[in-house]
Design a protein around this motif. Structure first.
Motif, PDB file in Angstrom:
ATOM      1  N   TYR A 221       0.928  -1.362  -0.075  1.00 26.78           N
ATOM      2  CA  TYR A 221       0.045   0.062   0.003  1.00 26.78           C
ATOM      3  C   TYR A 221       0.778   1.300   0.011  1.00 26.78           C
ATOM      4  O   TYR A 221       2.085   1.295   0.701  1.00 26.78           O
ATOM      5  N   VAL A 222       0.221   2.296  -0.691  1.00 26.83           N
ATOM      6  CA  VAL A 222       0.997   3.655  -0.550  1.00 26.83           C
ATOM      7  C   VAL A 222      -0.130   4.525   0.155  1.00 26.83           C
ATOM      8  O   VAL A 222      -1.270   4.752  -0.452  1.00 26.83           O
ATOM      9  N   LEU A 223       0.031   5.199   1.297  1.00 26.16           N
ATOM     10  CA  LEU A 223      -0.861   6.147   2.013  1.00 26.16           C
ATOM     11  C   LEU A 223      -0.516   7.329   1.687  1.00 26.16           C
ATOM     12  O   LEU A 223       0.535   7.725   1.788  1.00 26.16           O
ATOM     13  N   THR A 224      -1.380   8.430   1.121  1.00 30.04           N
ATOM     14  CA  THR A 224      -1.169   9.580   0.894  1.00 30.04           C
ATOM     15  C   THR A 224      -2.114  10.470   2.075  1.00 30.04           C
ATOM     16  O   THR A 224      -2.908  10.128   2.592  1.00 30.04           O
ATOM     17  N   GLY A 225      -1.522  11.791   2.172  1.00 30.55           N
ATOM     18  CA  GLY A 225      -2.456  12.673   3.002  1.00 30.55           C
ATOM     19  C   GLY A 225      -3.879  12.863   2.741  1.00 30.55           C
ATOM     20  O   GLY A 225      -4.591  12.963   3.798  1.00 30.55           O
ATOM     21  N   GLU A 226      -4.138  12.905   1.486  1.00 37.54           N
ATOM     22  CA  GLU A 226      -5.641  13.069   1.163  1.00 37.54           C
ATOM     23  C   GLU A 226      -6.452  11.819   1.725  1.00 37.54           C
ATOM     24  O   GLU A 226      -7.456  12.335   2.299  1.00 37.54           O
ATOM     25  N   GLU A 227      -6.046  10.710   1.553  1.00 33.29           N
ATOM     26  CA  GLU A 227      -6.588   9.560   2.189  1.00 33.29           C
ATOM     27  C   GLU A 227      -6.773   9.537   3.558  1.00 33.29           C
ATOM     28  O   GLU A 227      -7.933   9.537   4.132  1.00 33.29           O
ATOM     29  N   LEU A 228      -5.779   9.909   4.210  1.00 35.22           N
ATOM     30  CA  LEU A 228      -5.750   9.882   5.647  1.00 35.22           C
ATOM     31  C   LEU A 228      -6.407  11.133   6.160  1.00 35.22           C
ATOM     32  O   LEU A 228      -7.202  10.928   7.126  1.00 35.22           O
ATOM     33  N   ALA A 229      -6.470  11.996   5.741  1.00 39.29           N
ATOM     34  CA  ALA A 229      -7.296  13.425   6.281  1.00 39.29           C
ATOM     35  C   ALA A 229      -8.734  13.096   6.000  1.00 39.29           C
ATOM     36  O   ALA A 229      -9.384  13.425   6.949  1.00 39.29           O
ATOM     37  N   GLY A 230      -9.106  12.201   5.322  1.00 40.23           N
ATOM     38  CA  GLY A 230     -10.647  11.804   5.066  1.00 40.23           C
ATOM     39  C   GLY A 230     -11.127  10.845   6.214  1.00 40.23           C
ATOM     40  O   GLY A 230     -12.328  10.984   6.359  1.00 40.23           O
ATOM     41  N   ALA A 231     -10.275  10.116   6.680  1.00 36.09           N
ATOM     42  CA  ALA A 231     -10.485   9.088   7.558  1.00 36.09           C
ATOM     43  C   ALA A 231     -10.194   9.386   9.187  1.00 36.09           C
ATOM     44  O   ALA A 231     -10.688   8.734   9.938  1.00 36.09           O
ATOM     45  N   VAL A 232      -9.341  10.236   9.408  1.00 29.80           N
ATOM     46  CA  VAL A 232      -9.027  10.693  10.810  1.00 29.80           C
ATOM     47  C   VAL A 232      -9.206  12.284  10.891  1.00 29.80           C
ATOM     48  O   VAL A 232      -9.172  13.009  10.196  1.00 29.80           O
TER      49      VAL A 232
ATOM     50  N   ARG B  72       5.122  21.660   4.331  1.00 23.68           N
ATOM     51  CA  ARG B  72       5.590  22.905   5.049  1.00 23.68           C
ATOM     52  C   ARG B  72       6.854  22.978   5.809  1.00 23.68           C
ATOM     53  O   ARG B  72       7.333  23.840   6.443  1.00 23.68           O
ATOM     54  N   TYR B  73       7.632  21.985   5.431  1.00 20.68           N
ATOM     55  CA  TYR B  73       8.901  21.739   5.718  1.00 20.68           C
ATOM     56  C   TYR B  73       9.752  20.764   4.938  1.00 20.68           C
ATOM     57  O   TYR B  73       8.967  19.841   4.732  1.00 20.68           O
ATOM     58  N   ALA B  74      11.039  20.866   4.981  1.00 24.38           N
ATOM     59  CA  ALA B  74      11.615  20.002   4.170  1.00 24.38           C
ATOM     60  C   ALA B  74      11.809  18.659   5.024  1.00 24.38           C
ATOM     61  O   ALA B  74      12.119  18.542   6.251  1.00 24.38           O
ATOM     62  N   GLY B  75      11.488  17.576   4.462  1.00 22.24           N
ATOM     63  CA  GLY B  75      11.463  16.328   5.350  1.00 22.24           C
ATOM     64  C   GLY B  75      10.152  16.001   5.783  1.00 22.24           C
ATOM     65  O   GLY B  75       9.739  14.811   6.302  1.00 22.24           O
ATOM     66  N   GLU B  76       8.984  16.937   5.629  1.00 20.27           N
ATOM     67  CA  GLU B  76       7.771  16.498   6.029  1.00 20.27           C
ATOM     68  C   GLU B  76       7.396  15.268   5.430  1.00 20.27           C
ATOM     69  O   GLU B  76       7.731  15.040   4.387  1.00 20.27           O
ATOM     70  N   TRP B  77       6.348  14.408   6.182  1.00 16.16           N
ATOM     71  CA  TRP B  77       5.983  13.349   5.791  1.00 16.16           C
ATOM     72  C   TRP B  77       4.707  13.388   4.655  1.00 16.16           C
ATOM     73  O   TRP B  77       3.694  14.112   4.958  1.00 16.16           O
ATOM     74  N   VAL B  78       5.076  13.093   3.323  1.00 18.00           N
ATOM     75  CA  VAL B  78       3.964  13.083   2.238  1.00 18.00           C
ATOM     76  C   VAL B  78       3.391  11.915   1.993  1.00 18.00           C
ATOM     77  O   VAL B  78       2.056  11.769   1.945  1.00 18.00           O
ATOM     78  N   ALA B  79       3.934  10.647   2.082  1.00 16.91           N
ATOM     79  CA  ALA B  79       3.414   9.390   1.798  1.00 16.91           C
ATOM     80  C   ALA B  79       3.917   8.382   2.634  1.00 16.91           C
ATOM     81  O   ALA B  79       5.300   8.416   3.090  1.00 16.91           O
ATOM     82  N   ALA B  80       3.216   7.209   2.783  1.00 20.98           N
ATOM     83  CA  ALA B  80       3.891   6.119   3.595  1.00 20.98           C
ATOM     84  C   ALA B  80       3.856   4.850   2.730  1.00 20.98           C
ATOM     85  O   ALA B  80       2.540   4.630   2.062  1.00 20.98           O
ATOM     86  N   VAL B  81       4.744   4.257   2.776  1.00 24.89           N
ATOM     87  CA  VAL B  81       4.591   3.008   1.891  1.00 24.89           C
ATOM     88  C   VAL B  81       4.874   1.794   2.555  1.00 24.89           C
ATOM     89  O   VAL B  81       5.445   1.674   3.542  1.00 24.89           O
ATOM     90  N   VAL B  82       3.925   0.862   2.348  1.00 22.96           N
ATOM     91  CA  VAL B  82       3.788  -0.517   3.243  1.00 22.96           C
ATOM     92  C   VAL B  82       4.274  -1.568   2.490  1.00 22.96           C
ATOM     93  O   VAL B  82       3.669  -1.683   1.444  1.00 22.96           O
ATOM     94  N   ALA B  83       5.080  -2.223   3.316  1.00 19.79           N
ATOM     95  CA  ALA B  83       5.706  -3.557   2.624  1.00 19.79           C
ATOM     96  C   ALA B  83       5.945  -4.416   3.489  1.00 19.79           C
ATOM     97  O   ALA B  83       5.904  -4.608   4.728  1.00 19.79           O
ATOM     98  N   ASP B  84       6.268  -5.813   2.818  1.00 16.39           N
ATOM     99  CA  ASP B  84       6.710  -6.952   3.697  1.00 16.39           C
ATOM    100  C   ASP B  84       7.810  -6.812   4.659  1.00 16.39           C
ATOM    101  O   ASP B  84       7.803  -7.424   5.857  1.00 16.39           O
TER     102      ASP B  84
END
Lengths: 198, 803
Positions: free
Chosen positions: B70-81, B104-116
């Motif tokens: 899975y790859v989670l983005t901020g758009e999806e997460l903001a809709g769920a939490v 809003r800052y260099a290094g801010e989390w943009v997406a989360a990648v989920v793997a084995d």
């Protein structure tokens, strides 16, 4: 790739990717979780293990590079379940730790020092642990622990009845003074060299 | 104080710290050691820009890789939490675990990648394509005050999160009346506690039980509540496992964004999910930086060096989101005059957003920077008046007979003997000899200086700064709890209700319960139930656990002792107030008859017919403790902050080669008074560790950003932590002024050392270079800054240099 590592005296084999670090291999393949990932770029020393007796960063070494070497992890130091080595016990006596995260690496680096130098100076201890970052203690009680362990190990090897120069009155059993040296300490090592409780 | 120190058996004795045994054999149970079947792993895609609109995220290449789930983005997460909580009333400063629409800052989390595996997730994260449209950005707090500065959060309207001025006492009158004034600016660089263990969290969701299980490297008040709120689930569907050892925190281990992220993923994917920050994620995107603060200070004083009034403006660079950062300007209000009798204070607290990483609570919660500013002021007044720096402190100290002492901002200090501590330190160090040694070093061609710092450690942590800075916040309790159970065989188990990060809470609880019940501490088991079985706790923040957990254990043990006494007295046929309790047995002093522990336990567990009327069977006691003092809302900008005030007095001698500029600490002595010490090993460790941490803040550690908004110090090669080479042997001079507000007279020590070390080291370096016309006005004072300043001063001997 298949690797054969002699870990804490036992030959163990695993199938690993060539890029897998010794640290990840110890933790994931062999469930030896005492080595910790702190920085994964070779500065903090939380992942320290002994390779043929010398402290090494297991985060900077691939498992395949360790093939054939003798690996000692923190799990290999205690003499038996529920027991502690003299050095481990000394860390408890002086409270040479707080959160415990750097402790396995710190103890292994100190262990390697004491293996080659029975009477290390303060400066030698500082040097030996300088590759292990501790964020909790400011190192004071760690240095005390290593000094204390060295002293105990020296006494443990002293002939029965001999008066060591830094031990009190002539004719006093060195062992009889051990407990007086530290307040409220109950040390397994204290009973090791004369076979009886005091 | 409730207990008589002369009767202490275990309190203050040099007993071992029980936690140590598991750690020395590598048997700690950290979050990375939590094995769950089928666990998936997360890696983070971080922003490369300090400010940019996110135009699109293409995860197709990553998702096509084998083992990637899975790859989670901020758009999806903001809709769920729901958005994460802010401390202040700033609803338009919206923060989610992943950036939404804009970074809003260099290094801010943009997406989360989920793997084995984590390695696969990292591989895949490199294949996530994010398109950005760069936006204007800013990194400096001063710019953020300009109305024209690019807003980090446009809906908020400006970059100002907080701008509040307090006036306590007749500041203008005192300034007018005082014959002498001086003013200066000092800057506290952005650093943090940077634990060796990064933050990590594992979450698993059971949709049939409707239960979210969380294991985390956490030190955070109201953590389960915040998870539940963000995920919009009932709080009793969240179970945080408190038996996770935390590999260092010192305030910052508050990964709420990490937790909400993996909790959502665990629900979404139906598998346990783990996120362990790597060092890069931790340093630039872990949202765990500390205060970055500019102080403008004016003081009004007389020719005798008596400081009458102070104006302090503290401008803090909070970074890109609010979090609790602004509150770190509030807590120091509780000790805003330090140990001194400054009669009036004007304090302006400003917190602004910039395009830097987010702040978290750091050891002392803003007190160490504030102490640095106050101590710099005292040093400058001494120099202006031609007075010795010890003497001027003595003249301004609150005297022992003036406690409890009400400071202008509304806090009543509990107790202290500052003059005595200073006398003891001077006697220990031989102050004239230390000065002679400094002069000898100078004569040998080195630069040498003595640093002095006196400061307070407010302890016992309540949260009075919250209602003080945010009127919508009406919190007046910050309780902690303990429960004691004696089982049917007579063994004692105590529950404590938070995680621990090396502070020795198990040892603390066992020592206190054993002290009251007069039984061997080693026979007492301490456990940490999961959060659903927990009583209220506000975790080890604000240097509070000796006071609050120790207090809760004390009171619970008193309740248990009272019950044992009632049971024994009833069986002996005497009144409960006649019977005596000693070493676990209850006796009738008149007849000498007594019931021992086993008999009392037997009655409680098996003999209901022998119990006094209206007595519950079993042997259990619970206490939920309110913070002593500080239970009222603020009035007129004044509030009682923490209940207890430990004192520390630092003296340090530093020498350095003027060409190399590398400071060598030749002597370090600290006088320390934290009231009654419960475990000397633990307090010693806190103090030595705090000094080491302070040495880092003073000389080495800073999160440096370049003009492009990129963080330069992203690894331990660039962000330097003190090693055994940099930390000197420290001598501690003990003193004990018990607190009248705590059960044993104890005060806090969790921030000791750190609160004064930066000021002392700065003072020593400035003493070393003062004759060259140099003043170091910013921490950290790095080697190159020293050598450059000395070289410049020698090249231009007449010029004044502020560095």
């Amino acid at each position: 790739m298949k690797v054969a590592l002699r870990i804490n005296g036992t030959l163990r084999e695993a199938e690993v990717e060539p890029r897998k670090t010794l640290l990840d291999t110890l933790r994931e393949n062999f469930h030896l979780t005492g080595a910790h990932a702190g920085c994964e770029h070779g500065v903090c020393g939380a992942c320290t293990v002994l390779v043929d007796g010398a402290p090494m960063r297991s985060c900077l070494m691939f498992a395949v590079q360790a093939d054939g070497y003798e690996i000692t992890t923190i799990e290999g130091l205690a003499p038996a379940p529920g027991e502690l080595s003299v050095l481990q016990d000394a860390f408890c006596e002086t409270h040479g730790l707080q959160c415990g995260f750097c402790t396995p690496g710190m103890i292994l680096s100190s262990h390697a020092l004491l293996e080659r130098e029975g009477s290390p100076s303060r400066q030698e201890i500082v040097e030996a642990i300088s590759g292990n970052i501790c964020r909790c203690t400011g190192y004071g009680q760690i240095i005390e622990a290593v000094e204390f362990a060295a002293e105990r190990l020296r006494k443990a090897n002293a002939p029965r009845g001999s008066a060591l120069p830094h031990v009190g009155a002539p004719g006093t059993e060195p062992s009889a003074q051990d407990d007086a040296a530290i307040e409220h300490g109950i040390l397994e090592a204290a009973t090791a060299h004369d076979g009886g409780p005091k | 104080m409730t207990a008589d120190p002369s009767t202490f058996r275990f309190v203050s004795s040099n007993r071992r710290v029980r936690e140590d045994r598991r750690f020395v054999v590598g048997n700690g149970h950290y979050v990375a050691d939590v094995p769950l079947e089928g666990m998936l792993h997360v890696a983070i895609v971080g922003s490369q820009y300090p400010a940019a609109r996110i135009l699109g995220i293409d995860a197709s290449a990553a998702l096509a890789m084998p083992g990637v789930h899975y790859v989670l983005t901020g758009e999806e997460l903001a809709g769920a939490v729901d958005q994460l909580m802010n401390g202040l009333d700033t609803p338009n400063v919206r923060r989610f675990p992943l950036a939404v629409g804009q970074v809003r800052y260099a290094g801010e989390w943009v997406a989360a990648v989920v793997a084995d595996t984590r390695a696969l997730a990292e591989d895949a994260s490199e294949k996530v394509r994010v398109s950005y449209e760069p936006l204007p950005y800013l990194t400096k707090a001063g710019e953020a005050l300009e109305p024209s500065s690019p807003p980090v959060h446009p809906p908020h309207g400006s970059n100002v999160l907080l701008d509040k001025t307090f006036v306590w006492g007749e500041v203008e009158k005192h300034f007018t009346e005082s014959p002498r004034h001086l003013s200066f600016r000092v800057t506290w660089g952005r650093n943090s506690t940077v634990p060796i263990e990064t933050f990590g969290v594992v979450a698993s969701w059971d949709p049939w039980r409707e239960m979210l299980d969380v294991w985390a490297s956490i030190q955070m008040p109201k953590y389960p509540d915040q998870i539940a709120r963000a995920l919009r689930i009932p709080a009793n569907n969240v179970r945080v496992h408190q038996d996770v050892d935390v590999g260092g925190s010192y305030g910052v281990k508050r990964g709420i964004k990490h937790t909400v992220l993996v909790a959502h993923l665990a629900r979404r994917l139906g598998r346990p999910v783990r996120l362990l920050e790597d060092r890069l994620e931790n340093m630039r995107g872990g949202d765990a930086h500390g205060p970055e603060r500019i102080f403008d200070v004016d003081v009004a004083f007389n020719d005798e060096g008596i400081v009458k009034s102070m104006k302090m403006k503290a401008l803090d660079n909070a970074g890109a989101y609010a979090g609790r950062a602004p509150f770190q300007l509030g807590k120091p209000i509780g000790a805003i005059v330090g140990p001194y009798k400054i009669e009036s204070v004007q304090y302006r607290a400003q917190s602004v957003t910039t395009n830097k990483a987010v702040q978290e609570a750091v050891r002392g919660f803003g007190q160490s920077p504030t102490n640095y500013a106050i101590e710099t002021a005292i040093d400058k007044v001494a120099r202006a008046c031609g007075l010795d720096r010890v003497e001027i402190r003595r003249r301004n100290f609150i005297r022992a007979d003036e406690f409890p002492y009400l400071i202008p901002s509304g806090t009543r200090y509990d107790s202290g003997e500052y003059h005595t501590v200073v006398d003891k330190v001077l006697a220990h160090i031989d102050y004239p000899a230390l000065q002679a040694e400094r002069d000898r070093l100078r004569a040998s061609g080195l630069l040498a200086g003595i640093g002095i710092a006196a400061c307070l450690e407010p302890s016992g942590g309540n949260s009075s700064f919250e209602p003080l800075l945010n009127e919508k916040n009406q919190t007046t309790t910050w309780m902690d709890s303990a429960r004691i159970n004696v089982d049917g065989l007579g063994f004692v188990t105590v529950t404590i209700h938070t995680t621990s990060a090396g502070q020795g809470h198990e040892t603390l609880a066992a020592t206190v319960v054993a002290e009251v019940l007069q039984i061997d501490p080693d026979l007492i088991r301490i456990v940490r139930p999961d959060s659903l079985a927990c009583l209220p706790s506000n975790t080890p923040v604000g240097s509070r656990m000796a006071i609050m957990l120790g207090g809760a254990c004390f009171h619970a043990a008193q309740k248990l002792k009272a019950k044992l006494t009632r049971i024994g007295a009833f069986r002996l046929g005497v009144a409960a107030d006649v019977a005596t309790y000693e070493n676990g047995a209850v006796a009738d002093p008149a007849s000498g008859r007594k019931l021992d522990w086993a008999e009392l336990v037997n009655i409680a567990h098996r003999g209901f017919h022998l119990l006094p009327p209206d007595t519950e069977p079993g042997l259990e006691a619970t206490h939920v403790m309110q913070v002593p003092t500080g239970d009222k809302l603020p009035e007129g900008g004044r509030v009682q902050m923490y209940p207890c005030h430990s004192f520390e007095f630092h003296m340090v001698l530093i020498a350095l080669d003027p060409v190399l500029g590398k400071p060598e600490i030749r002597r370090y002595v600290i006088g320390h008074d934290c009231g009654t010490v419960i475990n000397p090993h633990i307090v010693k460790g806190m103090t030595l560790g705090g000094i080491a941490h302070g040495i880092g803040a003073a000389l080495l550690e800073e999160f440096v950003y370049d003009d492009e908004g990129q963080m330069l110090t992203q690894s331990f090669m660039d962000y330097l932590l003190p090693s055994s080479h940099e930390v000197p042997q420290v001598e501690i001079v003990h003193h004990c002024t018990p607190s009248p507000f705590t059960v044993f007279g104890q005060k806090g020590s969790g921030e000791s050392g750190y609160l004064g070390a930066p000021a002392a080291i700065s003072g020593a370096l400035n003493d070393a270079v003062a004759d060259l016309g140099i003043f170091f006005d910013k921490l950290p004072i790095r080697i190159f800054a020293i050598s450059d300043a000395v070289a410049a001063a020698r090249a231009n001997p007449t010029g004044k240099t502020a560095v």
